[in-house]
Write a protein that holds these residues in place. Structure first.
Motif, short mmCIF file in Angstrom:
data_model
loop_
_atom_site.label_atom_id
_atom_site.label_comp_id
_atom_site.label_asym_id
_atom_site.label_seq_id
_atom_site.Cartn_x
_atom_site.Cartn_y
_atom_site.Cartn_z
N ARG A 276 0.82 -1.21 0.00
CA ARG A 276 0.00 0.00 0.00
C ARG A 276 0.86 1.26 0.00
O ARG A 276 0.39 2.35 -0.36
CB ARG A 276 -0.93 0.00 1.22
CG ARG A 276 -1.94 -1.13 1.24
CD ARG A 276 -2.67 -1.19 2.56
NE ARG A 276 -1.75 -1.38 3.67
CZ ARG A 276 -2.10 -1.35 4.96
NH1 ARG A 276 -3.36 -1.14 5.28
NH2 ARG A 276 -1.20 -1.55 5.92
N GLN A 420 -7.22 -6.52 0.32
CA GLN A 420 -8.05 -5.41 0.78
C GLN A 420 -9.38 -5.91 1.36
O GLN A 420 -9.93 -5.30 2.28
CB GLN A 420 -8.31 -4.43 -0.36
CG GLN A 420 -7.08 -3.68 -0.83
CD GLN A 420 -6.50 -2.77 0.23
OE1 GLN A 420 -7.25 -2.16 1.00
NE2 GLN A 420 -5.18 -2.67 0.29
N LEU A 423 -8.58 -6.89 4.88
CA LEU A 423 -8.27 -5.69 5.65
C LEU A 423 -9.54 -4.91 6.00
O LEU A 423 -9.73 -4.46 7.14
CB LEU A 423 -7.31 -4.80 4.88
CG LEU A 423 -5.84 -5.21 4.90
CD1 LEU A 423 -5.08 -4.53 3.77
CD2 LEU A 423 -5.20 -4.88 6.24
N ASN A 524 -6.81 2.16 5.41
CA ASN A 524 -7.38 1.49 4.25
C ASN A 524 -8.55 2.29 3.70
O ASN A 524 -9.41 2.78 4.45
CB ASN A 524 -7.84 0.08 4.63
CG ASN A 524 -6.69 -0.77 5.10
OD1 ASN A 524 -5.73 -0.99 4.39
ND2 ASN A 524 -6.78 -1.25 6.34
#
Length: 551
Positions: A276, A420, A423, A524
């Protein structure tokens, strides 16, 4: 709770202590060095052959038929059916059972009952063959293309959630009959759809298992197997239907990503600890030499594959970052080697769109070009199956109250399911339940360089089950997990901590790394059309009525 004989042993020790000086007593520790309870091995109270005569009425709400029970190696291998069509396979140690039950999940759309421990295979009590285990094909057999769901609503229910639950009920009844006692501890481990199954258990049936290891969970299946995989294909097609980017360009892109981002974690080692943080721009590879560079169209495809599905206005139809930077060598799942090839992502998407997206109206003629990339299409495509197929509920309060422990894990280079997704689910848990509450029963691990459930360039072999068992059985909270690959080992720490080289010794030795928690962890990006799918109370329990699924 510990099995009854342990209390007898403790009482006997206490009596002996009043008669013998304490300095002469060698009292065994209550746990192993791994943190597991020291449970005496139990031998069966019946023969393997006699298992076929067991009456398991009442184990679950459906008839159970045991079709065979045969000694295979050191196990009594039992096969049977839970009506209407859930095949179950169980392995019961015949030489000594340490009172643990491990149920394993399966992948894809299942249809095959094969016990697969996956990343839990290196767990000591699994490796030494002293656990009882079972699995199921989740209510259907044969082809894994979704066609089994057409006109078969009960199979859809069993695949969604029922098959795993009734297998747990029947396996525990089988174990109790075979050994004369029920399991002291029960665990579930699975990856991919097995990870979805794991979370479905924690959400719907919170008392089935004491500990759960959920790897790369396909918990957002209705989006994952529609817009996510369809975008992998559609974003790489030109107006004539030809592929723009072919696999021969992937090494070029990967090398450029590493040049740009390999060193951001302080170590140039071919791995990106947290992708990221990578700010790679595919446009930097555009030049006139098409042999060593990308065309503008190819660079645009690389960007689209990284970012994920959007509509014509740029609104996200899946969470941002569909494929992390650094995972490019794994993109052969959806980037073909030559024109005319059918890639894996197309098969995954069509299986779901044709047979599972609309449970009562299969459409075998559906093509990817029929999928409209609009917000309206998103909800009409995703909602019909999400209420019973998805495992998105972030409120695991009942599982926590039952003292359950959850270990989530994912590979950063996963080509099938975006990290993702995991997450954002973990973030949703902490938002809904509170960070402190989640920390008391759940951990998340992210493995640099690892692909889907294994493989990839990073260390990809590790034990996820022992940390769960130790947490359940002795209260030892999970810490570092050592991952290995050929001649390299690395520690992975509970998120958001990452491993940092301590500056001495080999960079391929886990002993030379320490945990580091960023002062400002990455936030995120959860802004996408389906954000509200991470909510509590959406799940339904449909029924099969006259060949239709009734919600």
């Amino acid at each position: 709770m510990p099995p009854f004989p342990r209390f007898i042993a403790i009482a006997a020790t206490a009596v002996a202590a009043t008669l013998i000086p304490t300095t002469s007593i060698a009292k065994p520790p209550a746990t192993t060095p791994d943190g597991l309870a020291r449970l005496p091995a139990i031998t069966p109270v019946m023969t393997c052959a006699a298992v076929t005569g067991l009456d398991l009425t009442g184990a679950t709400d459906a008839p159970v038929t045991i079709t065979s029970a045969t000694v295979v190696g050191t196990n009594c291998e039992v096969r049977g059916t839970i009506a209407p069509a859930n095949t179950i396979v169980a392995r019961l140690p015949v030489n000594g059972w340490t009172q643990r039950y491990v149920q394993t999940g399966c992948g894809g759309l299942c249809g095959n009952a094969t016990i697969n421990y996956g990343q839990a295979a290196t767990c000591p009590v699994v490796a030494d063959g002293t656990v009882a285990s079972a699995t199921t094909d989740m209510g259907h057999q044969g082809r894994n293309d979704g066609s089994w769901a057409a006109g078969n609503p009960q199979a859809q229910i069993d695949f969604a959630y029922r098959g795993v639950h009734v297998t747990a009920q029947v396996a525990k009844a089988l174990i109790t009959a075979f050994y004369g006692r029920s399991p002291a501890y029960s665990y579930f481990t699975g990856c991919s759809d097995g990870g979805r199954e794991a979370l479905m258990e924690a959400q719907r049936f919170p008392t089935d298992f004491d500990g759960i290891a959920a790897g790369a969970p396909a918990n957002n299946m209705a989006v994952q197997n529609t817009f996510h995989h369809a975008w992998n294909v559609l974003a790489n097609k030109d107006a004539s239907g030809n592929y723009i980017l072919l696999a021969d360009k992937l090494p070029l892109v990967h090398a450029a990503v590493l040049r740009a981002c390999d060193g951001i974690d302080g170590l140039t080692d071919g791995l990106i600890d947290d992708p990221r943080l990578c700010r790679f721009d595919p446009a930097s590879l555009v030049c006139a030499d098409t042999a060593t560079c990308l065309t503008p169209a190819q660079a645009s495809v690389v960007r689209k594959l990284h970012d994920g599905a959007v509509d014509a206005r740029g609104r996200r139809l899946e969470p941002f970052i569909s494929h992390e930077w650094g995972s490019e060598l794994e993109w052969t799942l959806f980037v073909p080697a030559a024109q005319g090839q059918v890639v894996g992502s197309e098969n995954f998407a069509l299986s779901y769109l044709r047979y599972l997206a609309d449970p009562n109206d299969p459409n075998p003629a559906y093509q990817l070009t029929d999928l409209r990339l609009t917000v309206e299409s998103f909800w009409s495509t995703v909602l019909p199956s999400s209420t019973y197929m998805a495992a998105m509920d972030p409120d695991l309060g009942a599982f926590r109250r039952s003292n359950g422990k959850l270990l989530l894990w994912h590979g950063w280079n996963d080509q099938h399911i975006s990290p993702q997704s995991t997450l954002l689910y973990y973030d949703a848990m902490r938002r809904v339940m509170g960070a402190g509450a989640v920390d008391r029963f759940a951990r998340l691990y992210l493995f640099p360089g690892m692909a889907h459930c294994g493989g990839g360039e990073g260390p990809n072999t590790f034990d996820v089950l022992t940390p769960v068992m130790a947490w359940v059985e002795s209260g030892r909270q999970p810490g570092r997990i050592i991952a290995t690959r050929t001649d390299r080992s690395r520690p992975v720490y509970p998120y958001p901590a990452v491993a940092r080289y301590d500056g001495s010794g080999s960079i391929d030795d886990a002993a030379n790394f320490v945990p580091f928690t960023p002062r400002n962890p990455v936030r995120n990006d959860d802004e996408w059309i389906g954000k509200r799918l991470y909510s509590h109370g959406y799940q339904t329990s449909p029924r099969a009525v006259d060949g239709r699924l009734v919600l």
